[in-house]
Design an enzyme around this catalytic site. Structure first.
Site, PDB file in Angstrom:
ATOM      1  N   LYS A   1     -77.852 -12.283 108.941  1.00 14.85           N
ATOM      2  CA  LYS A   1     -77.715 -10.935 108.369  1.00 14.85           C
ATOM      3  C   LYS A   1     -76.528 -10.908 107.395  1.00 14.85           C
ATOM      4  O   LYS A   1     -75.666 -11.796 107.436  1.00 14.85           O
ATOM      5  CB  LYS A   1     -77.491  -9.924 109.498  1.00 14.85           C
ATOM      6  CG  LYS A   1     -76.214 -10.175 110.302  1.00 14.85           C
ATOM      7  CD  LYS A   1     -76.159  -9.332 111.573  1.00 14.85           C
ATOM      8  CE  LYS A   1     -74.857  -9.576 112.325  1.00 14.85           C
ATOM      9  NZ  LYS A   1     -74.853  -8.935 113.641  1.00 14.85           N
TER      10      LYS A   1
ATOM     11  N   ARG B   1     -74.415   0.793 121.601  1.00 12.78           N
ATOM     12  CA  ARG B   1     -74.721   0.755 120.178  1.00 12.78           C
ATOM     13  C   ARG B   1     -76.223   0.957 120.096  1.00 12.78           C
ATOM     14  O   ARG B   1     -76.703   2.000 120.508  1.00 12.78           O
ATOM     15  CB  ARG B   1     -74.240  -0.576 119.579  1.00 12.78           C
ATOM     16  CG  ARG B   1     -74.124  -0.539 118.077  1.00 12.78           C
ATOM     17  CD  ARG B   1     -73.499  -1.794 117.494  1.00 12.78           C
ATOM     18  NE  ARG B   1     -74.360  -2.971 117.644  1.00 12.78           N
ATOM     19  CZ  ARG B   1     -74.062  -4.172 117.151  1.00 12.78           C
ATOM     20  NH1 ARG B   1     -72.931  -4.341 116.472  1.00 12.78           N
ATOM     21  NH2 ARG B   1     -74.859  -5.200 117.319  1.00 12.78           N
TER      22      ARG B   1
ATOM     23  N   TYR C   1     -47.371  -3.795  91.846  1.00 11.69           N
ATOM     24  CA  TYR C   1     -47.418  -2.332  91.959  1.00 11.69           C
ATOM     25  C   TYR C   1     -46.590  -1.825  93.131  1.00 11.69           C
ATOM     26  O   TYR C   1     -46.615  -2.401  94.216  1.00 11.69           O
ATOM     27  CB  TYR C   1     -48.856  -1.872  92.200  1.00 11.69           C
ATOM     28  CG  TYR C   1     -49.800  -2.044  91.041  1.00 11.69           C
ATOM     29  CD1 TYR C   1     -49.478  -1.562  89.778  1.00 11.69           C
ATOM     30  CD2 TYR C   1     -51.035  -2.653  91.230  1.00 11.69           C
ATOM     31  CE1 TYR C   1     -50.376  -1.692  88.716  1.00 11.69           C
ATOM     32  CE2 TYR C   1     -51.935  -2.786  90.186  1.00 11.69           C
ATOM     33  CZ  TYR C   1     -51.607  -2.308  88.929  1.00 11.69           C
ATOM     34  OH  TYR C   1     -52.493  -2.440  87.899  1.00 11.69           O
TER      35      TYR C   1
ATOM     36  N   MET D   1     -56.348  -5.731  91.918  1.00  8.12           N
ATOM     37  CA  MET D   1     -57.803  -5.884  91.846  1.00  8.12           C
ATOM     38  C   MET D   1     -58.223  -7.301  91.430  1.00  8.12           C
ATOM     39  O   MET D   1     -59.116  -7.896  92.025  1.00  8.12           O
ATOM     40  CB  MET D   1     -58.395  -4.864  90.857  1.00  8.12           C
ATOM     41  CG  MET D   1     -59.919  -4.856  90.848  1.00  8.12           C
ATOM     42  SD  MET D   1     -60.599  -3.731  89.622  1.00  8.12           S
ATOM     43  CE  MET D   1     -60.301  -2.146  90.391  1.00  8.12           C
TER      44      MET D   1
END
Ligand SMILES: *Cc1c(COP(=O)(O)O)cnc(C)c1O
Length: 355
Positions: free
Chosen positions: A37, A131, A249, A297
């Site tokens: 998956k 679940r 940053y 990024m």
């Protein structure tokens, strides 16, 4: 001048193959099936399926669309759909002969009314994870015919990463009790973690993702399993900074001595966790290169003061056999599963597959 500057994602399919063989021997006589998956945890489902098929002829995915995607690479495999299916999936299910894992009475009734005779569904019960799964008390609402007309009876453990957790024996006891209502039907309780809890947990088949892909569990280090993913990124620039200068940053890192830093071409846009800011590290020839300041990024800055030979254009390791997804997960405050899944979404990697 630099050649390729985009980050590089290398999957060792040969190691996945070898891990499969190790686990196959370990769990015998139970069968090992491969969970592919989420694009085989980001590694590339079609590549993984091609590597394992036909030695492995049973695969689990989450959605019917994922099953349809791998079908051409495993023509006669059993492909199970863990999340179940919706009406929009019926065409793909029939065309690709996919096996839905049904998890509620409604699903079962709906499926039976479709009159599909050439596919027997699997049934998932909930033994404590809360679940997906039909609750044990509801099993008696199934007709004897419904109980006989399934190909696999399964459940899933909540705490297999903690071998002594009481949930493990509790869920196993519930499972034992429930399976009595399904005589002669193959049963499966465990994924990677449960498989290592011992032969009482392996039943007819185990559903393995993590261990195939180099994610570890308590006791998995006793097995000769290999790491399968290497990620590298290019140094775009090196800079010498003075004491008192800050990096990236938010100026969250300030040098307290002169340093040499490198700007590296990988960032959160590629799946590198921002929580590795000032915490994670990159690697070069066994030397650790601490990440400085905030992950951006497209780029991340690291300390190369102790690796002054590094130059723009050089590749550094982001993940390798000594700094594995498990190691990075500890630094990032997450799981190795999420590390793989996130990098797997990175569409800017140059992807290599080693056979
Ligand atoms: C994801 C999943 C697996 C595989 O789990 P691993 O820990 O990666 O082996 C098996 N069964 C179910 C129901 C799952 O959701």
């Amino acid at each position: 001048m630099k050649t390729d500057i985009q980050p590089v994602f290398t999957v060792y399919l040969n190691h996945i193959q070898s891990n499969y063989q190790v686990l196959k021997t370990k769990v015998a006589p139970a069968r090992i099936t491969a969970v592919v998956k989420d694009n085989a945890y980001g590694l590339g489902a079609t590549h993984v399926v091609q590597t394992l098929y036909p030695t492995c002829s049973e695969f689990f995915v989450a959605y019917a669309s994922e099953g349809a995607q791998i079908r051409p690479f495993a023509p006669s495999a059993s492909i199970y759909i863990l999340q179940g299916i919706g009406t929009d999936d019926l065409k793909a299910v029939k065309e690709n002969h996919l096996i839905p894992v049904l998890s509620s009475l409604e699903d079962i009734t709906w499926w039976n009314n479709l009159g599909i005779t050439d596919i027997q569904p699997a049934l998932q019960i909930d033994t404590g994870l809360n679940r997906l799964g039909i609750r044990p008390a509801d099993l008696q609402l199934l007709t004897p015919e419904q109980r006989q007309n399934i190909c696999l009876f399964m459940s899933h453990l909540a705490c297999p990463d903690t071998p002594t957790h009481p949930m493990n024996t509790y869920q196993r006891d519930v499972f034992e009790e429930c399976r009595k209502m399904f005589p002669h039907i193959p049963v499966s309780l465990s994924a990677s973690g449960g498989t290592l809890l011992g032969s009482k947990y392996t039943y007819d088949l185990v559903r393995i993702g993590a261990l195939l892909y180099g994610i570890t569990y308590p006791k998995s280090n006793d097995l000769p399993l290999k790491s399968v993913l290497n990620i590298q990124a290019t140094i775009l620039q090196t800079v010498s900074i003075n004491a008192g200068e800050s990096v990236s940053y938010g100026a969250t890192f300030t040098a307290n001595h002169p340093m040499k830093i490198a700007i590296v071409s990988i960032g959160y846009g590629d799946g590198l966790f921002v929580s590795l800011s000032n915490k994670g590290r990159f690697w070069s020839n066994g030397r650790s290169l601490p990440i400085l300041g905030r992950v951006c990024m497209d780029s991340t800055i690291c300390d190369i003061t102790n690796a002054p030979d590094l130059r723009p254009g050089d590749l550094i390791d982001v993940l390798n056999e000594i700094y594995t997804p498990d190691d990075m997960a500890l630094d990032a405050g997450t799981s190795a599963y999420e590390i793989l899944s996130r990098f797997g979404k990175g569409i800017r990697f140059i992807r290599n597959y080693k056979k």
